[in-house]
Design a protein around this motif. Structure first.
Motif, PDB file in Angstrom:
ATOM      1  N   VAL A 179       0.906  -1.202   0.026  1.00  0.00           N
ATOM      2  CA  VAL A 179      -0.041   0.021   0.550  1.00  0.00           C
ATOM      3  C   VAL A 179       0.954   1.128   0.450  1.00  0.00           C
ATOM      4  CG1 VAL A 179      -1.791   1.858   1.185  1.00  0.00           C
ATOM      5  CG2 VAL A 179      -2.444  -1.035   1.404  1.00  0.00           C
ATOM      6  N   ARG A 180       2.391   1.315   0.498  1.00  0.00           N
ATOM      7  CA  ARG A 180       2.744   2.319   0.919  1.00  0.00           C
ATOM      8  C   ARG A 180       3.628   2.543  -0.433  1.00  0.00           C
ATOM      9  NH1 ARG A 180       0.089   4.469   4.847  1.00  0.00           N
ATOM     10  NH2 ARG A 180      -0.259   3.278   6.468  1.00  0.00           N
ATOM     11  N   ASN A 181       3.640   1.920  -1.169  1.00  0.00           N
ATOM     12  CA  ASN A 181       4.484   1.308  -2.003  1.00  0.00           C
ATOM     13  C   ASN A 181       4.234   1.264  -3.908  1.00  0.00           C
ATOM     14  OD1 ASN A 181       7.346   0.645  -1.103  1.00  0.00           O
ATOM     15  ND2 ASN A 181       6.100   0.007   0.112  1.00  0.00           N
ATOM     16  N   ILE A 182       2.382   1.346  -3.435  1.00  0.00           N
ATOM     17  CA  ILE A 182       2.043   1.932  -4.944  1.00  0.00           C
ATOM     18  C   ILE A 182       2.455   2.761  -5.866  1.00  0.00           C
ATOM     19  CG2 ILE A 182      -0.186   2.147  -6.660  1.00  0.00           C
ATOM     20  CD1 ILE A 182      -1.166   0.457  -3.802  1.00  0.00           C
ATOM     21  N   HIS A 183       2.645   2.745  -6.903  1.00  0.00           N
ATOM     22  CA  HIS A 183       3.545   4.166  -7.971  1.00  0.00           C
ATOM     23  C   HIS A 183       2.264   4.202  -9.039  1.00  0.00           C
ATOM     24  CE1 HIS A 183       6.486   1.099  -9.921  1.00  0.00           C
ATOM     25  NE2 HIS A 183       6.396   1.268  -8.310  1.00  0.00           N
ATOM     26  N   SER A 184       3.118   4.978  -9.872  1.00  0.00           N
ATOM     27  CA  SER A 184       2.037   5.083 -11.288  1.00  0.00           C
ATOM     28  C   SER A 184       2.777   4.327 -12.225  1.00  0.00           C
ATOM     29  CB  SER A 184       2.148   6.521 -11.974  1.00  0.00           C
ATOM     30  OG  SER A 184       3.897   6.592 -12.524  1.00  0.00           O
ATOM     31  N   ASP A 185       3.707   3.070 -12.436  1.00  0.00           N
ATOM     32  CA  ASP A 185       4.140   1.966 -13.049  1.00  0.00           C
ATOM     33  C   ASP A 185       3.690   0.926 -12.477  1.00  0.00           C
ATOM     34  OD1 ASP A 185       5.839   4.107 -14.766  1.00  0.00           O
ATOM     35  OD2 ASP A 185       7.791   3.891 -13.777  1.00  0.00           O
ATOM     36  N   CYS A 186       3.085   0.610 -11.777  1.00  0.00           N
ATOM     37  CA  CYS A 186       2.170  -0.372 -10.973  1.00  0.00           C
ATOM     38  C   CYS A 186       1.659  -1.539 -12.350  1.00  0.00           C
ATOM     39  CB  CYS A 186       2.430  -0.528  -9.904  1.00  0.00           C
ATOM     40  SG  CYS A 186       3.183  -0.149  -8.246  1.00  0.00           S
ATOM     41  N   PRO A 187       1.689  -2.573 -12.478  1.00  0.00           N
ATOM     42  CA  PRO A 187       0.860  -2.921 -13.321  1.00  0.00           C
ATOM     43  C   PRO A 187      -1.111  -2.757 -12.866  1.00  0.00           C
ATOM     44  CG  PRO A 187       1.551  -4.824 -12.077  1.00  0.00           C
ATOM     45  CD  PRO A 187       2.612  -3.657 -11.391  1.00  0.00           C
ATOM     46  N   PRO A 188      -1.467  -3.380 -14.285  1.00  0.00           N
ATOM     47  CA  PRO A 188      -2.795  -3.029 -14.115  1.00  0.00           C
ATOM     48  C   PRO A 188      -3.403  -4.545 -12.705  1.00  0.00           C
ATOM     49  CG  PRO A 188      -2.374  -3.489 -15.950  1.00  0.00           C
ATOM     50  CD  PRO A 188      -1.159  -3.719 -15.578  1.00  0.00           C
TER      51      PRO A 188
ATOM     52  N   ALA B 277      -5.581   4.011  -7.984  1.00  0.00           N
ATOM     53  CA  ALA B 277      -6.723   5.053  -8.341  1.00  0.00           C
ATOM     54  C   ALA B 277      -5.829   6.014  -8.617  1.00  0.00           C
ATOM     55  CB  ALA B 277      -8.146   5.394  -8.013  1.00  0.00           C
ATOM     56  N   GLY B 278      -5.326   6.855  -7.246  1.00  0.00           N
ATOM     57  CA  GLY B 278      -5.085   8.061  -7.017  1.00  0.00           C
ATOM     58  C   GLY B 278      -3.524   7.946  -7.885  1.00  0.00           C
ATOM     59  N   ARG B 279      -2.951   6.639  -7.801  1.00  0.00           N
ATOM     60  CA  ARG B 279      -1.770   7.176  -8.854  1.00  0.00           C
ATOM     61  C   ARG B 279      -1.996   6.676  -9.937  1.00  0.00           C
ATOM     62  NH1 ARG B 279      -1.178   7.075  -3.677  1.00  0.00           N
ATOM     63  NH2 ARG B 279       0.176   7.262  -2.146  1.00  0.00           N
ATOM     64  N   GLY B 280      -2.973   6.128 -10.546  1.00  0.00           N
ATOM     65  CA  GLY B 280      -3.173   5.548 -11.588  1.00  0.00           C
ATOM     66  C   GLY B 280      -3.367   4.551 -12.646  1.00  0.00           C
TER      67      GLY B 280
END
Length: 300
Positions: free
Chosen positions: A220-229, A251-254
């Protein structure tokens, strides 16, 4: 609405006894799939254990993606009902499958003692992705369609892989370390738990250094925009806020995601189809075809 079971079988059992039973069943399953022609490959050795990847012979014809299935078991054991039956279901849906035999530690029953085991299990997930991508041509799979997913602890492992991956080091001596460990999709199946949330009561025992360490590896603390679907599934017998918070951060990181929560079904229900030691909850069992369709739409 209802089903054959109101809670998972381990709630009222002794953890040591349950671990012995589950471990024996897992060993039997690994022997069975080997006899059925699955190819078992060693991945990495750590903490006195060598993780393995069991690959079911791939579909003939055009290349397809692959789904690495990670069973749950509180990082104490691995539940066979969350492995082979699930892998076979997705194989019948047209997707290549593998099962990850990852690190657990039966001696660490307290969640506060499991961080090193969780990290090692997560690294097993990343190693599996690197192996499949490096050997995609000889295995007959698509190197850009590698999904990882699992239940409970296996879901936490998969979330680790989906947030802690690297794109490879071209200068690495090990060929596997040169390729990306990023999964192309992740299925978080009643496993969107945070490792840095309130531990026990949270009173009188807060440690800033320990919290900072836990945050390093908490998905949860390491979600970033390059994470996969991601495909996220949970029933309300678990606290649904875990999945909701996880997807709120996605959602907050797209990060593209699909979220499904169902009212009925205990933790540990796998396919929820009443087979292979799982409870029957017909509506909740819909998660599996939804997940297969989700992967299909992504080209798996």
């Amino acid at each position: 609405m209802g089903g054959k079971m109101d809670k998972p079988d381990y709630v009222d059992q002794d953890w040591t006894s349950l671990t012995e039973v589950k471990t024996a069943k897992w060993a039997d399953m690994m022997e069975k799939i080997k006899e059925e022609g699955w190819v078992i490959t060693e991945l990495r050795t750590d903490m006195g254990f060598t993780s393995r990847l069991a690959l079911k012979p791939v579909h003939e014809g055009k290349r397809r993606g692959i789904f690495v299935v990670c069973a749950g078991g509180a990082f104490l054991f691995k539940s066979s009902n969350e492995a082979k039956p699930v892998a076979e279901y997705f194989y019948r849906a047209g997707i290549n499958v593998a099962i990850l035999d990852y690190h657990v530690d039966p001696a660490k029953q307290k969640d506060s003692d499991k961080l090193d085991v969780r990290i090692s299990a997560g690294e097993d997930g990343l190693a599996a992705i690197r192996y499949l991508r490096l050997h995609a041509d000889e295995l007959g799979i698509c190197p850009d369609k590698i999904a990882i997913g699992g239940f409970s602890a296996g879901g936490m492992l998969s979330a680790y892989a989906a947030t802690q991956f690297s794109y490879g080091n071209p200068q690495a001596e090990d060929a596997a370390e040169r390729v990306s460990s990023r999964p192309d999709a992740a299925l978080i199946l009643y496993g969107a738990m945070s490792d840095s949330g309130i531990q026990d009561s949270g009173m009188f025992a807060f440690d800033f250094k320990e919290q900072a360490e836990r945050c390093k590896y908490d998905p949860v603390r390491n979600i970033h925009s390059d994470c996969p679907p991601m495909f996220v599934f949970q029933t309300h017998k678990d606290d649904p806020r875990h999945a909701l918070l996880f997807c709120y951060e996605l959602a907050g990181r797209g990060v593209p995601y699909e979220l499904h929560t169902f009212g009925e079904g205990p933790h540990g229900g796998a396919l929820y189809n009443g087979e292979d030691e799982t409870p029957l909850f017909k509506h909740t069992s819909r998660w599996a075809p939804l997940a297969a369709e989700c992967l299909e739409e992504q080209g798996f």
